[in-house]
Design an enzyme around this catalytic site. Structure first.
Site, mmCIF file in Angstrom:
data_model
loop_
_atom_site.group_PDB
_atom_site.id
_atom_site.type_symbol
_atom_site.label_atom_id
_atom_site.label_comp_id
_atom_site.label_asym_id
_atom_site.label_seq_id
_atom_site.Cartn_x
_atom_site.Cartn_y
_atom_site.Cartn_z
ATOM 1 N N ARG A 177 0.826 -1.210 0.000
ATOM 2 C CA ARG A 177 0.000 0.000 0.000
ATOM 3 C C ARG A 177 0.859 1.257 0.000
ATOM 4 N NH1 ARG A 177 -5.078 -0.185 2.262
ATOM 5 N NH2 ARG A 177 -4.801 1.731 3.413
ATOM 6 N N ARG A 181 9.601 5.766 -3.288
ATOM 7 C CA ARG A 181 9.921 6.697 -4.373
ATOM 8 C C ARG A 181 11.363 7.151 -4.310
ATOM 9 N NH1 ARG A 181 5.527 10.007 -2.717
ATOM 10 N NH2 ARG A 181 3.646 9.168 -3.672
ATOM 11 N N ARG A 254 -8.802 -6.535 13.678
ATOM 12 C CA ARG A 254 -8.105 -5.660 14.590
ATOM 13 C C ARG A 254 -9.055 -4.533 14.958
ATOM 14 N NH1 ARG A 254 -4.192 -7.304 17.416
ATOM 15 N NH2 ARG A 254 -3.132 -5.276 17.501
ATOM 16 N N ARG A 285 -0.055 5.953 16.441
ATOM 17 C CA ARG A 285 0.102 7.300 15.867
ATOM 18 C C ARG A 285 -0.703 8.318 16.655
ATOM 19 N NH1 ARG A 285 -2.568 5.419 10.066
ATOM 20 N NH2 ARG A 285 -4.367 4.403 10.987
ATOM 21 N N GLU A 311 -3.809 6.680 18.950
ATOM 22 C CA GLU A 311 -4.456 5.497 18.401
ATOM 23 C C GLU A 311 -3.791 4.229 18.935
ATOM 24 O OE1 GLU A 311 -5.211 6.156 14.248
ATOM 25 O OE2 GLU A 311 -5.220 4.009 13.851
ATOM 26 N N TYR A 359 -9.515 -5.286 3.205
ATOM 27 C CA TYR A 359 -8.880 -4.042 3.636
ATOM 28 C C TYR A 359 -9.083 -2.997 2.536
ATOM 29 C CZ TYR A 359 -4.926 -1.339 5.711
ATOM 30 O OH TYR A 359 -4.117 -0.389 6.288
ATOM 31 N N ASP A 361 -9.969 0.598 0.720
ATOM 32 C CA ASP A 361 -9.954 2.051 0.863
ATOM 33 C C ASP A 361 -11.329 2.576 0.474
ATOM 34 O OD1 ASP A 361 -7.312 2.351 1.685
ATOM 35 O OD2 ASP A 361 -6.568 2.297 -0.371
HETATM 36 N N1 UDP Z 1 3.443 1.154 7.765
HETATM 37 C C1 UDP Z 1 4.660 1.097 8.401
HETATM 38 N N2 UDP Z 1 5.167 2.218 8.990
HETATM 39 C C2 UDP Z 1 4.501 3.400 8.985
HETATM 40 C C3 UDP Z 1 3.260 3.472 8.313
HETATM 41 C C4 UDP Z 1 2.753 2.326 7.733
HETATM 42 O O1 UDP Z 1 5.286 0.049 8.435
HETATM 43 O O2 UDP Z 1 5.009 4.381 9.545
HETATM 44 C C5 UDP Z 1 2.917 -0.077 7.140
HETATM 45 C C6 UDP Z 1 2.289 -1.004 8.159
HETATM 46 O O3 UDP Z 1 2.586 -2.330 7.772
HETATM 47 C C7 UDP Z 1 0.829 -0.723 8.019
HETATM 48 C C8 UDP Z 1 0.675 -0.409 6.540
HETATM 49 O O4 UDP Z 1 1.908 0.214 6.208
HETATM 50 O O5 UDP Z 1 0.040 -1.821 8.407
HETATM 51 C C9 UDP Z 1 -0.464 0.509 6.202
HETATM 52 O O6 UDP Z 1 -0.406 1.601 7.089
HETATM 53 P P1 UDP Z 1 -1.373 2.850 7.058
HETATM 54 O O7 UDP Z 1 -1.143 3.589 8.313
HETATM 55 O O8 UDP Z 1 -1.177 3.561 5.795
HETATM 56 O O9 UDP Z 1 -2.793 2.154 7.036
HETATM 57 P P2 UDP Z 1 -4.196 2.703 7.517
HETATM 58 O O10 UDP Z 1 -4.294 2.291 8.941
HETATM 59 O O11 UDP Z 1 -4.120 4.176 7.382
HETATM 60 O O12 UDP Z 1 -5.173 2.001 6.642
#
Ligand code: UDP
Length: 375
Positions: A177, A181, A254, A285, A311, A359, A361
């Site tokens: 996901r 870059r 989860r 976060r 969170e 999962y 979006d």
């Molecule tokens: N991820 C990570 N470090 C970060 C942010 C995301 O390793 O700082 C990985 C982690 O495996 C996570 C996935 O990317 O499960 C998707 O994270 P994101 O926070 O984008 O998902 P959301 O909860 O926003 O759907």
């Protein structure tokens, strides 16, 4: 009154489906277990700030269809998501891009960054199954994409907190996901369109459901037979295993818990999203909601206070809100069994993150609901 459709759940999938059905001249009743609409994209205004009560939602899509559709119900601002990772006080830009590589290793060119990642990959080849290995899990995928050090500092702790499972037991698609870059570009999403609906998501869903009968605080599964008699077709957006009374066993989800604080200061972290990527910090976060709208209220004035949410991720148990399906092999197999049962339910459509155990979006939810509502 008898309806063409009974939509169970007033989240995004249910709202899109209901809106399309009504537009096609069908009669629709929406019922919702919670006492509000909009599911997990629900926002509530506090001190002029639209607070994302069930976690941050940033709309992003590459689909013209999804973007054109959603814009009928709200104007979007031009927020671009650029989260920051805090690893034990070291700050890194996300997603993984030249800024991150420079902060981590001091490299300045894409060639240097790629060489560093390749060096780490080479070191792990034996462990991962020899030359030509195909990444089998999230750890292998992550090390191959960004190297061992970034994996250890920015991925491992965060991912294991979020999913409660070791990275070598998680599917690699989760990490796909995130963009990698070799440019100086902190935009988290590779998306043609991105933004936050001005005025909040609740207003957006309210406009979708305009003129449609919605009943809140209604538990469908507790009175299934009664509600089933009300309509020809049922659109069920709750958890698929709950629909079948968990008869094949419970799927794993989860859950997330938010510690929300209203602070008497204008600026806490000056970024909407800061990830705590170490394994000791108990939360994943901190969201500071006002920055999704540039710190301004609906009249364009600076907001003197701020709301933050810490969170915390946890394993779902009965009574909790399910947020993320755990798409590991075991759960995926069990879901397939439920899916077979679902296919036999002739007049029921299963939709959304919970109904399809995916999962998704937001844009994928919209596209799927648009597609189903055409049939
Ligand atoms: N991820 C990570 N470090 C970060 C942010 C995301 O390793 O700082 C990985 C982690 O495996 C996570 C996935 O990317 O499960 C998707 O994270 P994101 O926070 O984008 O998902 P959301 O909860 O926003 O759907």
């Amino acid at each position: 009154m008898h309806y063409d459709y009974l939509v169970v759940g007033a989240g995004l999938y249910g709202a899109v489906f209901a809106e399309r059905a009504k537009a096609a001249g069908k009669t629709v009743l929406v019922i919702e277990k919670r006492n509000h609409i909009a599911g997990n994209i629900y926002t509530e205004r506090t001190e002029g700030i639209n607070v994302h009560k069930y976690g941050a939602h940033i709309f992003h899509t590459n689909s013209d269809v999804a973007w054109e559709y959603i814009n009928r119900f709200a104007a979007f601002n031009d927020y671009i998501n650029s989260p920051i990772a805090n690893y034990k006080g070291e700050m890194y830009n996300l997603p993984f891009n030249m800024n991150t590589f420079h902060q981590m290793w001091g490299v300045t060119t894409p060639e240097e960054a790629k060489a560093k990642i390749e060096e780490d990959r080479q070191k792990s080849i034996e462990e991962f199954g020899g030359e030509g290995f195909v990444p089998q899990n999230l750890e292998q995928q992550a090390v191959s994409l960004v190297g061992r050090e970034i994996y250890e500092k920015l991925i491992k702790g965060y991912t294991e907190k979020q999913w409660g499972r070791p990275c070598n037991e998680l599917p690699s698609f989760i990490i796909k996901r995130l963009p990698v870059r070799f440019e100086y570009d902190n935009n988290y999403f590779n998306a043609k369109y991105q933004g936050i609906p001005i005025g909040g998501y609740t207003g957006l869903v309210e406009r979708m459901l305009e003129g449609i009968e919605v009943r809140l605080g209604v538990d469908y599964l507790a009175n299934k037979n009664t509600y089933d008699e009300l309509a020809d077709t049922i659109v069920y957006t709750g958890p698929i295993d709950a629909y079948f009374g968990y008869r094949l066993g419970a799927l794993q989800y989860r859950s997330v818990r938010f510690e929300e604080e209203l602070l008497d200061e204008a600026d806490y972290q000056h970024n909407a999203v800061i990830n705590y990527t170490d394994s000791e910090t108990p939360y994943t976060r901190i969201i500071e909601h006002k920055w999704f709208e540039f710190g301004k209220d609906e009249n364009g004035r600076n907001i003197p206070k701020t709301v933050i949410s810490k969170e915390y991720s946890s394993e779902w148990k009965v009574g909790d809100e399910p947020y993320y399906p755990v798409n590991d092999e075991r759960n995926q197999k069990l879901y397939q069994e439920y899916h077979k049962l679902a296919e036999k339910e002739n007049r029921v459509i299963f939709g959304g993150r919970l109904g399809e155990y995916k999962y998704y979006d937001m844009d994928q939810v919209i596209l799927k609901a648009l597609e189903e509502s055409l049939d």
